[in-house]
Design a protein around this motif. Sequence first.
Motif, PDB file in Angstrom:
ATOM      1  N   ASP A 197      35.134   1.941 -69.207  1.00 32.84           N
ATOM      2  CA  ASP A 197      34.022   1.031 -68.942  1.00 32.84           C
ATOM      3  C   ASP A 197      33.508   1.267 -67.526  1.00 32.84           C
ATOM      4  O   ASP A 197      34.288   1.511 -66.601  1.00 32.84           O
ATOM      5  N   GLU A 198      32.199   1.179 -67.354  1.00 29.93           N
ATOM      6  CA  GLU A 198      31.600   1.414 -66.038  1.00 29.93           C
ATOM      7  C   GLU A 198      31.698   0.162 -65.177  1.00 29.93           C
ATOM      8  O   GLU A 198      31.356  -0.939 -65.609  1.00 29.93           O
ATOM      9  N   HIS A 199      32.156   0.338 -63.938  1.00 28.81           N
ATOM     10  CA  HIS A 199      32.282  -0.767 -63.012  1.00 28.81           C
ATOM     11  C   HIS A 199      31.008  -0.900 -62.175  1.00 28.81           C
ATOM     12  O   HIS A 199      30.288   0.091 -61.974  1.00 28.81           O
TER      13      HIS A 199
ATOM     14  N   ARG B  28      34.211   4.856 -64.175  1.00 27.23           N
ATOM     15  CA  ARG B  28      33.178   4.949 -65.222  1.00 27.23           C
ATOM     16  C   ARG B  28      33.747   4.833 -66.637  1.00 27.23           C
ATOM     17  O   ARG B  28      33.029   4.422 -67.554  1.00 27.23           O
TER      18      ARG B  28
ATOM     19  N   TYR C 200      36.360  10.540 -74.341  1.00 28.54           N
ATOM     20  CA  TYR C 200      35.751   9.211 -74.390  1.00 28.54           C
ATOM     21  C   TYR C 200      34.380   9.320 -75.059  1.00 28.54           C
ATOM     22  O   TYR C 200      33.771  10.394 -75.107  1.00 28.54           O
TER      23      TYR C 200
END
Length: 490
Positions: free
Chosen positions: A400-402, A397, A373
Motif C-alpha cells: 500500500d502506498e503511504h 509503496r 505485487y
Amino acid sequence: MKNWVRAALLGVLSAAELLVSTVVHLGYAFYIFGTAVAADVASSLVDGLTAAVGLGSGGGVAKGAAVESEAEAAAALDGTVPPIVLVHGIFGFGKGRLGGLSYFAGAEEKDDRVLVPDLGSLTSVHDRARELFYYLKGGTVDYGEEHSKVYNHARYGRTYERGHYPFWDEDHPVHLVGHSAGAQVIRLLHQMLHDGGFDGHVGTSERWVLSVTSLSGALNGCTRAYIDGVRPEDGWSLRPLCLVQVCRVGSILYHWLDLPFLNRYYDFGFRHFAMSRRVVGVAGLLFGSGDRRRGGPFATGDWILPDLTIHGAARINARVRTFPSTFYFSYASRRSSGGGGGSSGMVGIHPLLFLRAMQIRRWRYPAGVALPYEGYRDEDWEDNDGALNTYSMTHPRIPDEHPSVPVVEEEEVVGPLRPGVWYYRIVEADHMTFVINRRRGGVQFDLVYDSIFHNCRRHAFRNAPPPPPPAANASESELTDPDQELVAAI
C-alpha cells in the motif's frame, strides 16, 4: 543445434559475469579490510615509538580508541537533546569496527549527539531491529521467543551492560536515520515500539521516535537481489551459481573459523546461530549450513537478502505503519535511468556499482513467474543508483502506498512540515556517495547530511523541554510518561 549453441554462449557469459563480479566485490572488501588493519598497525607502531621515547603511555590500537570514544560520547548524552542514530546497511559496520573506520565517512562529526551502532551486517531486518533496541536501551538482546524457535537460533544475543541511551522513552526520544537496508531496520523497530514487543519494557510506543530518515533506503526492496541470485519465484531461495552463493560460503567459513583477530575487526552478525567450529566441528561446516532442520540463516532465510527482495519488503511493509506523530524524510539516489543515464549518467559511478547499474536498468521480471505485487511494471524499476532502484527509495509503496510529498528543492516546502507524511527528494548520486569515502562524495555529501541533521534539529522537535531523565538505576515502574505533542516548524 542453434538452441544448444545459444545456451552454451549464455552460460559462458553468465560465468564470466559472475567471475568479474566476484573479483570486484572481493577486491573491494579486502581493500577496506586491509586499510583498517594497516591503520591499526601504524597506530600501534606510533604508540610504541612514543612510549619508547617517553612521550606517552603507548599501547592500544585504533579500534580500542574508537570504542572508548563511543562510550564517552554515549555517557555525554543527558536526554536534553534527542540523539541522532545512524544505522548502517548491508555489509556495513558501526563505530569501533574495522579499526575505527567510519561507515558514514565522518558524517557523525556534524553533531555532538550522534550514535553509530554496530549491528549484524548480514542478519535479517528483524534481528537487527532487536539488536538496535538493546544497543540503545541496554540489556541482553532478545530476538523473541517465537522468532527464535521458527528460525532455530538462540533467543538471546550480546549483552549491553549499559545502553548507549538508557533513558530512552517517550519524553526522551531519538531521531533514526537508516542507510540502505538500515532504513527498513529503523522502520521495523519503530513498529515494534508501537506493538510493545520487548519483554520487561512496559510502555514502549511509536512516540519514542521523533523522526525517521531513509538515506538511499530499500523501502520497497530491489531487483538487484534477484540479479545477484535470489529466485524471484519465492523471494528467498538461491540459484546454485551466483554472487550471493559466494557471499554465503564466505560468511559461513568466516563464522566457522571464529578467529578472535578477525572478529575484532568485522562480524557478519550470526553469533546467535550455531556456526562456530567450536560448536559444530568440521561436520557442521560441511553438512549443517544447508539443513533447514538444523538451522543456519541461509537455510531458513533468516538473513538480509530475502528482506531486500520486493517480496520481502512487501511482507515488512504490510506490518509497518507510517505513524501520524512521526516526521519522515527520504533521500532517494539515482545514477542510471532507463532513459539513458539520468542527468548525471554513469560518469563517476563507483566501480563496485558500474556493472550492476546497467544490469538493473535492463532487468526484466521473468515471464511465467507470478509478479511480486499487483500493478508491477518493469519500467518503474529501471532508475537506480547501482545497488537499489530509485522507485523503491522514495517512500513505502507496496503493498500500500503511504502519504508522500516530493521535494525538488528544500525552499519549496512552505509552512510547517506535517508528521505522518514522507517528504522525499531524488539526489543524483550512486549508492556509495554517502558512505566510506567522504572525499568522493564531494559537495553532495555535505549537502545531504547537512539537510538530514537540519531536519532532525529544526523541523522535528517538542514544544516543551523534556523532564529530567530518570536515574540510571530507576526501575521500569518508576519512570514517568507524560503526554507531550510533537510539532514542526521551519
